[in-house]
Design an enzyme around this catalytic site. Structure first.
Site, PDB file in Angstrom:
ATOM      1  N   GLY A  14       0.902  -1.381   0.183  1.00  0.00           N
ATOM      2  CA  GLY A  14       0.028  -0.092  -0.082  1.00  0.00           C
ATOM      3  C   GLY A  14       1.021   1.242  -0.066  1.00  0.00           C
ATOM      4  O   GLY A  14       2.037   1.411  -0.214  1.00  0.00           O
ATOM      5  N   PHE A  37      -4.018  -6.686  -1.123  1.00  0.00           N
ATOM      6  CA  PHE A  37      -4.744  -5.724  -3.058  1.00  0.00           C
ATOM      7  C   PHE A  37      -5.715  -5.318  -2.445  1.00  0.00           C
ATOM      8  O   PHE A  37      -6.822  -5.405  -3.583  1.00  0.00           O
ATOM      9  CB  PHE A  37      -4.396  -6.994  -3.107  1.00  0.00           C
ATOM     10  N   SER A 133      -4.320   5.886  13.594  1.00  0.00           N
ATOM     11  CA  SER A 133      -4.639   7.001  13.463  1.00  0.00           C
ATOM     12  C   SER A 133      -5.647   8.527  14.157  1.00  0.00           C
ATOM     13  O   SER A 133      -5.878   8.048  14.964  1.00  0.00           O
ATOM     14  CB  SER A 133      -6.269   6.875  12.340  1.00  0.00           C
ATOM     15  N   TYR A 158     -14.069   3.751  10.783  1.00  0.00           N
ATOM     16  CA  TYR A 158     -12.792   3.628  10.767  1.00  0.00           C
ATOM     17  C   TYR A 158     -12.603   3.862  11.908  1.00  0.00           C
ATOM     18  O   TYR A 158     -11.297   3.137  12.334  1.00  0.00           O
ATOM     19  CB  TYR A 158     -12.821   4.381   9.124  1.00  0.00           C
ATOM     20  N   LYS A 162      -9.654   1.526  14.760  1.00  0.00           N
ATOM     21  CA  LYS A 162      -9.113   2.245  15.572  1.00  0.00           C
ATOM     22  C   LYS A 162      -8.162   2.438  17.143  1.00  0.00           C
ATOM     23  O   LYS A 162      -7.597   1.759  17.049  1.00  0.00           O
ATOM     24  CB  LYS A 162      -7.534   2.998  14.868  1.00  0.00           C
ATOM     25  N   ASN A 188      -2.332  12.509   8.345  1.00  0.00           N
ATOM     26  CA  ASN A 188      -2.811  13.230   7.329  1.00  0.00           C
ATOM     27  C   ASN A 188      -1.811  13.143   6.032  1.00  0.00           C
ATOM     28  O   ASN A 188      -1.393  13.846   5.106  1.00  0.00           O
ATOM     29  CB  ASN A 188      -3.440  13.809   6.558  1.00  0.00           C
TER      30      ASN A 188
END
Length: 372
Positions: A14, A37, A133, A158, A162, A188
């Site tokens: 990634g 993937f 994150s 999301y 985390k 970011n």
């Protein structure tokens, strides 16, 4: 040479994983990478991005196509290598998508991590750098955000995955003192490797901001969609802390070295620049650097997005000896170099050229306009 030799990287094909592997190889580590993937480009089980990493560094990467939900396959990979430390990037990560498909996010991110931790423990490898994150902070109560800022009041699925993983790591490290974990909460990521040979090539219709800006700038999309122009910010658009992906990569090497030097049990660090930048400011800087135009349309706010967030990254500076170095201008320049060099992303024709040892790569596209 580093004290540890073999680093296992999940999500290695990634965007962030591939850039981190460049830094790991250049720091003298050997890398074993896996990827399913889900959000990286696959060519018959080969990771095109990692072929490019091998060209950049002149060093090999052991790669396996493996989904963390496939525990027997994960066991098999671990059995082939003596792993010293794991860097865990593998996750699906689009805020908007997570709100539409929560089951997919909880299954992939949480169960995948549980499988990884169990396999690590079974093989006596309990050194982990976890890719977390800034979304764990939710809507910030104060700015800039320090690591002591409350977590858990999160606006999207999301971010909750985390947060739940971080809570799990707390429990795991409390139950078994053998664990040695650093959780990196990053803001970011943008930009690309300065060579322009690897970069961000999203495979889904949910993407971060800069690839979309570049798609518009290069003429592949008519305009950028900005979600929310009525926030209480200087220009009405959301503010984020954009960090160059190579600065982020160096942060992981710094974390790895910290784990080697001391048994920390569990530590958390922010990785960011400490500077807020609005969507419109980023667009203007991109236009200025690339001498292009990026038309945009402002639409309603998106569920799960927040107004403003940027880091206080002093703890990483003090304890890891790390700080972000690249400017927003450099982020734009490097991403544009990647885009110009590879306007179509990691495509099949590019793979053939990689196999032949010639130079060419890519960035692909998606639709959607804003960041994490």
């Amino acid at each position: 040479m580093p004290k540890w030799k073999n680093v296992f990287v999940t999500g290695g094909a990634g965007y962030i994983g591939s850039h981190c592997i460049v830094e790991l190889l250049e720091a003298g580590y050997d890398v074993i990478a896996v990827d399913n993937f889900a959000n990286s480009v696959n060519d018959n089980g080969e990771a095109i991005s990692l072929k490019k990493v091998e060209q950049i560094t002149g060093k090999p990467v052991a790669f396996y196509q493996c989904d963390l939900l496939d525990k027997p396959k994960l066991e098999e990979v671990f059995s082939k290598h003596e792993i010293d430390c794991v860097i865990h990037f593998a996750a699906i990560k689009a805020v908007g998508e997570s709100m539409q498909f929560p089951f997919m996010y909880y299954k992939n991110n949480l169960i995948g991590t549980i499988n990884l931790l169990e396999v690590m423990q079974a093989h006596g490898c309990q050194q982990l750098v976890f890719s977390s994150s800034c979304t764990v902070y939710g809507n910030p109560e104060h700015l800039p955000i320090t690591e002591t800022h409350p977590t858990g009041n999160i606006t999207n699925v999301y971010g909750r995955t985390k947060f739940f993983i971080e809570e799990m790591l707390k429990d795991v490290s409390a139950a078994d003192k053998s664990w040695n974990i650093i959780s990196l909460r990053y803001f970011n990521p943008v930009g690309a490797h300065p060579s322009g040979d690897i970069g961000e090539d999203p495979t889904k219709p949910f993407t971060n901001l800069m690839p979309y800006i570049a798609q518009v700038a290069i003429g592949n999309k008519p305009y950028l969609t900005i979600f929310g122009g009525d926030y209480e910010t200087t220009d009405g658009t959301g503010i984020r802390d954009y960090i160059h992906v190579m600065d982020l990569a160096s942060g992981h090497v710094a974390a790895l070295k910290a784990l080697q030097n001391e048994h920390l049990r569990l530590k958390v660090y922010n990785l960011g620049t400490g500077e807020g930048c609005s969507v419109l400011q980023l667009i203007k800087k991109f236009e200025e650097v690339t001498k292009t135009k990026v038309p945009y349309k402002i639409e309603d706010r998106r569920i799960g997005d927040i107004v403003s967030m940027y880091a206080n990254a002093n703890l990483a500076k003090e304890e890891l000896g790390w700080q972000a170095k690249c400017t927003v201008e450099e982020m734009c320049k490097d991403f544009w170099r990647w885009k110009i060099k590879n306007p179509n992303g990691y495509k099949t024709d590019a793979v053939k050229q990689v196999a032949n040892g010639t130079t060419h790569t890519s960035t692909s596209v998606t639709q959607n306009g804003v960041h994490k």
